[in-house]
Scaffold this active site. Sequence first.
Site, short mmCIF file in Angstrom:
data_model
loop_
_atom_site.label_atom_id
_atom_site.label_comp_id
_atom_site.label_asym_id
_atom_site.label_seq_id
_atom_site.Cartn_x
_atom_site.Cartn_y
_atom_site.Cartn_z
N ASP A 8 1.74 18.44 39.20
CA ASP A 8 1.51 19.42 38.17
C ASP A 8 0.24 20.11 38.59
O ASP A 8 -0.77 20.47 37.65
CB ASP A 8 1.44 18.93 36.72
CG ASP A 8 2.96 18.31 36.38
OD1 ASP A 8 3.84 18.25 37.03
OD2 ASP A 8 2.79 17.75 35.13
N ASP A 46 5.31 20.98 35.36
CA ASP A 46 5.65 20.76 34.16
C ASP A 46 6.41 22.32 33.96
O ASP A 46 5.86 23.33 34.46
CB ASP A 46 4.44 20.87 33.53
CG ASP A 46 4.44 20.20 32.07
OD1 ASP A 46 5.53 19.02 32.17
OD2 ASP A 46 3.72 20.35 31.15
N HIS A 48 8.22 24.12 30.94
CA HIS A 48 9.05 24.06 29.48
C HIS A 48 9.74 25.36 29.27
O HIS A 48 9.00 26.53 29.44
CB HIS A 48 7.84 23.68 28.47
CG HIS A 48 7.09 22.41 28.79
ND1 HIS A 48 7.67 21.18 28.95
CD2 HIS A 48 5.70 22.21 28.76
CE1 HIS A 48 6.81 20.40 28.92
NE2 HIS A 48 5.62 20.75 29.12
N HIS A 52 9.69 24.67 23.10
CA HIS A 52 9.78 23.33 23.55
C HIS A 52 9.07 22.63 22.38
O HIS A 52 7.99 22.96 21.77
CB HIS A 52 8.99 23.19 24.80
CG HIS A 52 9.02 21.65 25.32
ND1 HIS A 52 8.03 20.46 25.25
CD2 HIS A 52 10.15 21.09 25.94
CE1 HIS A 52 8.32 19.61 25.90
NE2 HIS A 52 9.77 19.79 26.32
N HIS A 81 2.02 25.78 27.28
CA HIS A 81 1.64 25.45 28.45
C HIS A 81 2.77 25.54 29.38
O HIS A 81 3.94 25.21 28.97
CB HIS A 81 0.85 24.48 28.71
CG HIS A 81 1.56 22.97 28.32
ND1 HIS A 81 1.65 22.62 27.14
CD2 HIS A 81 2.01 22.43 29.40
CE1 HIS A 81 2.36 21.36 27.23
NE2 HIS A 81 2.66 21.25 28.54
N LYS A 106 10.04 19.27 35.48
CA LYS A 106 10.26 18.19 34.18
C LYS A 106 9.87 18.74 33.04
O LYS A 106 9.14 19.97 33.16
CB LYS A 106 9.52 16.84 34.50
CG LYS A 106 8.02 17.26 34.80
CD LYS A 106 7.36 15.76 35.11
CE LYS A 106 5.71 16.29 35.36
NZ LYS A 106 5.16 16.82 33.91
N CYS A 151 0.22 12.69 33.08
CA CYS A 151 1.51 12.90 33.92
C CYS A 151 1.40 12.08 35.21
O CYS A 151 2.33 11.50 35.59
CB CYS A 151 1.81 14.23 34.17
SG CYS A 151 2.59 15.13 32.78
C1 VGL Z 1 0.72 17.31 30.89
C2 VGL Z 1 0.25 17.40 28.87
C3 VGL Z 1 1.42 18.10 28.68
C4 VGL Z 1 0.17 16.68 32.52
C5 VGL Z 1 1.93 17.90 30.89
O1 VGL Z 1 0.83 17.47 33.40
O2 VGL Z 1 -0.47 15.91 32.64
N1 VGL Z 1 -0.15 16.96 30.09
N2 VGL Z 1 2.24 18.43 29.52
ZN ZN Z 2 3.81 19.63 29.40
#
Ligand code: VGL
Ligand code: ZN
Length: 201
Positions: A8, A46, A48, A52, A81, A106, A151
């Site tokens: 990510d 990430d 979404h 979401h 995000h 994901k 993550c």
């Molecule tokens: C993440 C919070 C929500 C991450 C992803 O990549 O760590 N954190 N979505």
């Molecule tokens: Zn996320």
Amino acid sequence: MKTLLIIDVQNDFMPNGSLPVPNGDRIVPVINAMQYKFDLIIATQDWHPKDHISFASNHNGKSNFDIIEIHGQSQTLWPNHCVQGTEGAEFHPNLKTDKFEAVFRKGTDKTIDSYSAFYDNGHLKSTGLAGYLKDKGTSKLYLCGLAADICVFFSIMDAKKEGFDCSFIHDASEALDNKTFEKLKKEMIGMGIEIVTSETI
Ligand code: VGL
Ligand code: ZN
């Protein structure tokens, strides 16, 4: 075979993004400089839909960072995000991506969050990444990226449970909350995960 899994490294997790990780952009040159050391490089995004379940904006009367129960599990509500197809969901523009053999996305199911690159948070559905890495002959797996306490942490714990020999690359990762991360680091070590720096690989 040495595999690097980059988690990510996306614009929304950078200091000027919608869910900023402090010093998130510091790791980009570190990740670029170590890529030559690996036989296989995989990245995650990430990714979404805008409706979401993890976004506070999709829950009436809730604020960013509130914690609620969803399907009997606690869920932190995040600012919007990494919405599919937006600039915030793109990799950092300076991240070298030409050696990425595959990108796993994901968090695409609006009904469940997915911190780990291997499973959703309910551990119900696999992303197929473990099978992919085994099929490719991965023996040693190195993880880095954002956020170290979310993550990256959940991914590396799942990777270890899947039987991979795992190392966490400390200087190629940054946490959303460093105090939480200090505790999680002990959990990682307790699981037999090695903590390394990029120079020693
Ligand atoms: C993440 C919070 C929500 C991450 C992803 O990549 O760590 N954190 N979505
Ligand atoms: Zn996320």
